[in-house]
Structures are given as C-alpha cells and as structure tokens.
Design a protein around this motif. Structure first.
Motif, PDB file in Angstrom:
ATOM      1  N   GLY A   1       5.039 -25.615  51.564  1.00 55.43           N
ATOM      2  CA  GLY A   1       6.070 -26.480  51.014  1.00 55.43           C
ATOM      3  C   GLY A   1       7.417 -26.335  51.687  1.00 55.43           C
ATOM      4  O   GLY A   1       8.451 -26.670  51.099  1.00 55.43           O
ATOM      5  N   VAL A   2       7.409 -25.854  52.944  1.00 54.07           N
ATOM      6  CA  VAL A   2       8.664 -25.648  53.667  1.00 54.07           C
ATOM      7  C   VAL A   2       8.618 -26.413  54.989  1.00 54.07           C
ATOM      8  O   VAL A   2       7.571 -26.933  55.392  1.00 54.07           O
ATOM      9  N   THR A   3       9.757 -26.439  55.669  1.00 55.25           N
ATOM     10  CA  THR A   3       9.817 -27.135  56.957  1.00 55.25           C
ATOM     11  C   THR A   3      10.942 -26.548  57.794  1.00 55.25           C
ATOM     12  O   THR A   3      11.689 -25.683  57.339  1.00 55.25           O
ATOM     13  N   VAL A   4      11.033 -27.014  59.017  1.00 51.81           N
ATOM     14  CA  VAL A   4      12.188 -26.747  59.872  1.00 51.81           C
ATOM     15  C   VAL A   4      12.834 -28.103  60.178  1.00 51.81           C
ATOM     16  O   VAL A   4      12.144 -29.119  60.214  1.00 51.81           O
ATOM     17  N   PRO A   5      14.148 -28.137  60.390  1.00 48.99           N
ATOM     18  CA  PRO A   5      14.830 -29.410  60.644  1.00 48.99           C
ATOM     19  C   PRO A   5      14.677 -29.862  62.089  1.00 48.99           C
ATOM     20  O   PRO A   5      15.643 -30.027  62.833  1.00 48.99           O
TER      21      PRO A   5
ATOM     22  N   ALA B   1       7.092 -19.037  50.788  1.00 51.64           N
ATOM     23  CA  ALA B   1       7.484 -20.303  50.183  1.00 51.64           C
ATOM     24  C   ALA B   1       8.990 -20.457  50.057  1.00 51.64           C
ATOM     25  O   ALA B   1       9.479 -21.538  49.717  1.00 51.64           O
ATOM     26  N   HIS B   2       9.734 -19.363  50.308  1.00 48.19           N
ATOM     27  CA  HIS B   2      11.192 -19.425  50.254  1.00 48.19           C
ATOM     28  C   HIS B   2      11.826 -18.932  51.553  1.00 48.19           C
ATOM     29  O   HIS B   2      13.013 -18.639  51.597  1.00 48.19           O
ATOM     30  N   ALA B   3      11.033 -18.887  52.615  1.00 49.77           N
ATOM     31  CA  ALA B   3      11.539 -18.348  53.884  1.00 49.77           C
ATOM     32  C   ALA B   3      12.225 -19.405  54.745  1.00 49.77           C
ATOM     33  O   ALA B   3      12.990 -19.060  55.654  1.00 49.77           O
ATOM     34  N   LEU B   4      11.952 -20.671  54.480  1.00 55.78           N
ATOM     35  CA  LEU B   4      12.542 -21.785  55.224  1.00 55.78           C
ATOM     36  C   LEU B   4      12.952 -22.866  54.231  1.00 55.78           C
ATOM     37  O   LEU B   4      12.587 -22.811  53.054  1.00 55.78           O
ATOM     38  N   PRO B   5      13.692 -23.883  54.686  1.00 55.66           N
ATOM     39  CA  PRO B   5      14.100 -24.942  53.760  1.00 55.66           C
ATOM     40  C   PRO B   5      12.902 -25.618  53.095  1.00 55.66           C
ATOM     41  O   PRO B   5      11.869 -25.851  53.711  1.00 55.66           O
TER      42      PRO B   5
END
Length: 527
Positions: free
Chosen positions: A147-151, A242-246
């Motif tokens: 559930g995370v991503t990089v911009p 799950a909280h390591a990236l946006p």
C-alpha cells in the motif's frame, strides 16, 4: 525520462602493466574469458536487440561485449573484466538516456541491467530494495502489495537506475518530494586506485554517507555502477514496511484538457494562465499539491496542445479544485479548451490506464530543459509560439511544461545532490524526427528556440530569480559548448549549483582513476 543510462570511458590504467590481458585479469581476481551466458558478443542472437535498447536513435554503440548480469556479483565481475581489459564501460538500466552517455564510440562494454529487476523488503536495512534494472512500472506494482509508493515518473518503462540517480520526479512529487528524498541507501560497484572493482553499500546514516548523497541527484555514470537502491522515507524508522514509504492515494481523478490554439494571443493567454497558476501554488503543502498537469504542445502547425490532469482524490474537495484549476487555465482563451469527462480510478488503475505505458521509441531526439522560478514573459511565450508553429517542423516534436515545486521545495538545496528546491515548473523542448538527413535541421531548430527564449541570459537559463538551471536527467551537452552557452557560466552550474564542489570531492574519493565518465560527467572540463 533517463536514468541508469551511464556511459564510461576508460583511460589507460597503471595497473594494466601485466604482460598480457590474461595476467591483468588474474591480478584483479577475474577468470580468463570463457563462454558465458552473461556475456553477449558481436554476432550472437541477442546482440542487435540489446544494442538497440537506447531511447535516442541518433546514437547506437557497437560494443565488443554486452554483459547481462543477474546479481550484484555479476556486475562486479563485469566491471572488473572491463577495467582490466581497458574497455570503456557503459551501464544501462531502462535505456532512456536522451543523449549519448551510453551509446557512443568510446563504449566497448555495456553492462545491461535489464535482468536485475527484484523489488523486496530488506529486513537487514529495514528498507525496500529495488534493483537498478527494474522499471518504474514494476516498482509501482511491487510496492502496491504494502500500500505504499515512491513519487516516481509517469513513463512506466523508465529504468530506476538513472531515474533515481538524477533525483527522479513524477505525478506525486508535489505531494511527496523527489524519489531521491526517500533514498536511504545505494549498493554500487566502484573502482579503486589499484583498479579493483568493489561492491559497497552506502547509506544515509552509516558508512559511505557521501557516496549515498552523490546518488541523490548527482546523475548516472559518475561514480560507479548501481546494483540496487534502498528506499525508506526520512520519517520512518523501518519497523513496518507498510509505513516505510508514502501511502499510495486510494483514488485519483484524471482528465484531459484539449486546447486548439488558433492564434498567438490565445497561446500566450493559455500559457500565461497555466504558468501563473503553478507559480502561485508552488509552496510545500499548498491546497493544490496533489495536482499534476503536464502540458504538451505539438508541432502541428496550429499549436495544438493537450494537458493531462491528475489529482490525488484523497485531498479535500478534490473535484472542485480540478474545476478551479481548469477555469483558471481556460480564462480568456478562445476557442475555449475542451475538458474530457473526469474519471475517478484507484491508484493502481490510474497507473495502468493513465500513466504512459512502456514502449519503444523509434525517433531521433534532442532535448533542452529549464527550471522556472518565475513564469516566462509574454514576449518569451511569443518566441515559443513562433517556433512551435513553424510549418517546416510538422511532426512529432513538442514543447512540454511539467509541474514541479510543492513538497520538493521543502528540502534544503544541499540536502541532496539535486539543488533545484525553489522552482515551480520544468520546461522541456523535445525535438523528435525520423531521418538522419534531418539531424542538423532539427538540432538547429531546438537550439535556436532555446537560445532565443533565454537571450537575456546568454542563451541559457542561468540560475537567478527567474530560472533554476536544468535537470541532469534531461542532459544537454550544449551547456558545455560556448557556441550555445554564452553566459560564461560552466555547464555544471546549471545542473548542480553549489553542490558541485562536494560532488568533485566524492568523485576523487570513489573513482580516483576517472573510470566512469561521459560528456557531462562530474570532473569533466568546464567547456
């Protein structure tokens, strides 16, 4: 686009004093040459396709060997062998370098990272590990599990290798910053003063901090060959993936604004509205930080433009904000731009259906770019109009404007190697054509447009109150050519500003033999 496109040209090395190449190979721990599925030579079935992986058809190398590693140790071995043989190296990830950093006559060994595509949670480093050969689309898909991503970028086929090294930006960067702002470590093969290829891990908070920093915008092909990146956002302790990236947006709004520009005045009005809006909404955390609306104006002879509108639908009142933006852009423009229906899709569906799909470019290309701190004047916009509507250049070229700012501008200019932390927009001239005999004509068209628009500052976007220089992932060797850059400012001032002195120190420390170099590499002459 660009990004692990990094070429290398070797000088004669003092450690090549062995009587034979075989002796030199043995001296650095490399076995004698043999048949190897990880090495492709001239005439072998895969050779031609691998040499054609580059984006720009103006350039194509003919290396003696193409290495296709599947592990970091394979990469280290490839670098060691190429160095021992005094064979100029180029590393390729997605193949999207706009210029000849990989594909040039100096390149005798290409290290093609296309088989190194793993993305996983690294418990040891408490970060996501992303192989340098993975493309952006693969990374988005893999991270969605948590559930995370990089911009990252909107072009899904771009490789992470060069994308990250240049800073990396895309549709979510105004909310979450650059890709490099979430880089906590990098694994890279470097070459020491004795010619030994070494695999090292450089981290933000641990060993080789400066080498880590150099990969947060210092550009590909300067310090070594990256094998993988480690991603964790600065505010995360890495205890939970799950909280390591946006967090990925749950849903996104998307639409297209079709802009039939029939007159010079409508062109100037449209661009004035558009640039003025983003200049006004450039601060971190502004209510339009979730908006990304790249504008592309094609050389159709009539100035036809199209704008893709993306908005993070998790933002309060997102739909009304899209309408407010569209109304601002359309104000006073005739005939009025046409808005397609606004769709609401999940983030993964937006990536799959709206972002730009992976494909193969078949054209010859020249790019020139600038960061904007203030909007172009009406007179400058009229110069753009004159060039973009020139009937002698109908076809596939385009003028692009790419929104910047927001969270990107919340970071200090020296916190990463990429210093552009006070701009609101990127301008990109993307000249594109198909036939070699048109090279000089299209090159001159792009160069003269750029020169004329920036005539007051020596034909280039000198960093000042209006401009913020340029972006190393849109490389332009003309900035190192006094014929086209008459500002007196060296090329590196446009890409790195005051950060260049630190990059030079890193270069001297990790690549003392200047093994890794190209036409705009750290340490090359100013002109």
């Amino acid at each position: 686009m660009s990004e692990h496109s990094s070429p290398v040209s070797l000088s004669r090395r003092r450690f090549l004093t062995a009587a034979t190449v075989g002796g030199a190979l043995a001296a650095v721990g490399v076995p004698a040459a043999r048949a190897d599925e990880h090495i492709i030579g001239l005439g072998e079935p895969q050779y031609q396709a691998l040499t054609e992986r580059g984006y720009n058809r103006r350039f194509q190398a003919r290396p003696a060997r193409i290495y296709v590693p599947t592990s970091p140790e394979d990469v280290r071995g490839a670098v060691a062998r190429a160095v021992a043989e005094d064979s100029g190296i180029a590393a390729r990830s997605g193949g999207h370098c706009f210029d000849d950093f990989v594909d040039n006559a100096r390149t005798r060994s290409i290290i093609d990272l296309g088989r190194c595509t793993a993305v996983f949670w690294d418990e040891t480093h408490r970060a996501f590990s992303v192989d340098a050969g993975a493309d952006i689309g693969t990374v988005y898909d893999a991270l969605h599990r948590w559930g995370v991503t990089v911009p990252g970028g909107i072009c899904l086929g771009v490789g992470m290798g060069g994308h990250v090294c240049g800073g990396g930006y895309g549709p979510l960067s105004r909310r979450f910053g650059l890709v490099a702002d979430h880089l906590t470590g990098v694994e890279v093969v470097t070459v020491d003063a004795d010619g030994a290829a070494k695999l090292r891990v450089a981290t933000k908070d641990g060993p080789d901090h400066d080498l880590w920093w150099a990969h947060t915008g210092g550009g590909g092909g300067n310090f070594g060959v990256v094998t993988r990146f480690l991603f964790r956002s600065p505010e995360s302790d890495g205890s939970d993936p799950a909280h390591a990236l946006p967090k990925s947006p749950a849903t996104m709004l998307s639409a297209r604004l079709i802009l039939p520009i029939t007159t010079e005045d409508s062109f100037v009005r449209l661009l004035g509205n558009y640039l003025g809006f983003f200049e006004q909404h450039a601060a971190p955390g502004n209510e339009f930080a979730g908006l990304y609306a790249p504008l592309m104006i094609r050389t159709t002879g009539a100035g036809t433009a199209e704008m893709l509108i993306l908005f993070d639908a998790d933002a309060p009142d997102a739909r009304n904000r899209v309408d407010e933006f569209v109304d601002t852009v359309r104000d006073g423009v005739f005939p009025p731009p046409i808005l397609t229906p606004v769709a609401r899709l999940s983030y993964p569906d937006t990536v799959r259906q709206v972002y730009y799909a992976k494909g193969v470019n078949t054209t010859r290309v020249k790019v020139k770019a600038a960061y904007l701190r203030k909007a172009y004047s009406p007179d400058q916009l009229r110069i753009f109009y004159r060039y973009i509507t020139d009937l002698g250049f109908l076809g596939e070229s385009q003028l692009e404007f790419l929104p910047f700012g927001g969270a990107i501008n919340a970071v200090a200019a020296d916190a990463t190697a990429m210093p552009a932390r006070d701009s609101f927009m990127k301008m990109l001239i993307h000249a594109s054509w198909r036939l070699p005999f048109d090279d000089e004509r299209y090159l001159r068209w792009a160069r003269e447009m750029y020169r004329d628009v920036h005539a007051d500052t020596g034909g280039v976007p000198v960093p000042n109150e209006t401009y913020g220089g340029s972006y190393i992932n849109y490389p332009d060797p003309d900035l190192a050519d006094a014929a086209w850059n008459t500002s007196g400012l060296p090329w590196h001032a446009f890409y790195y500003g005051d950060n260049y002195r630190r990059l030079l120190r890193v270069k001297a420390a990790v690549d003392p033999g200047n093994v890794f170099q190209h036409r705009l590499s750290v340490g090359r002459p100013d002109w």
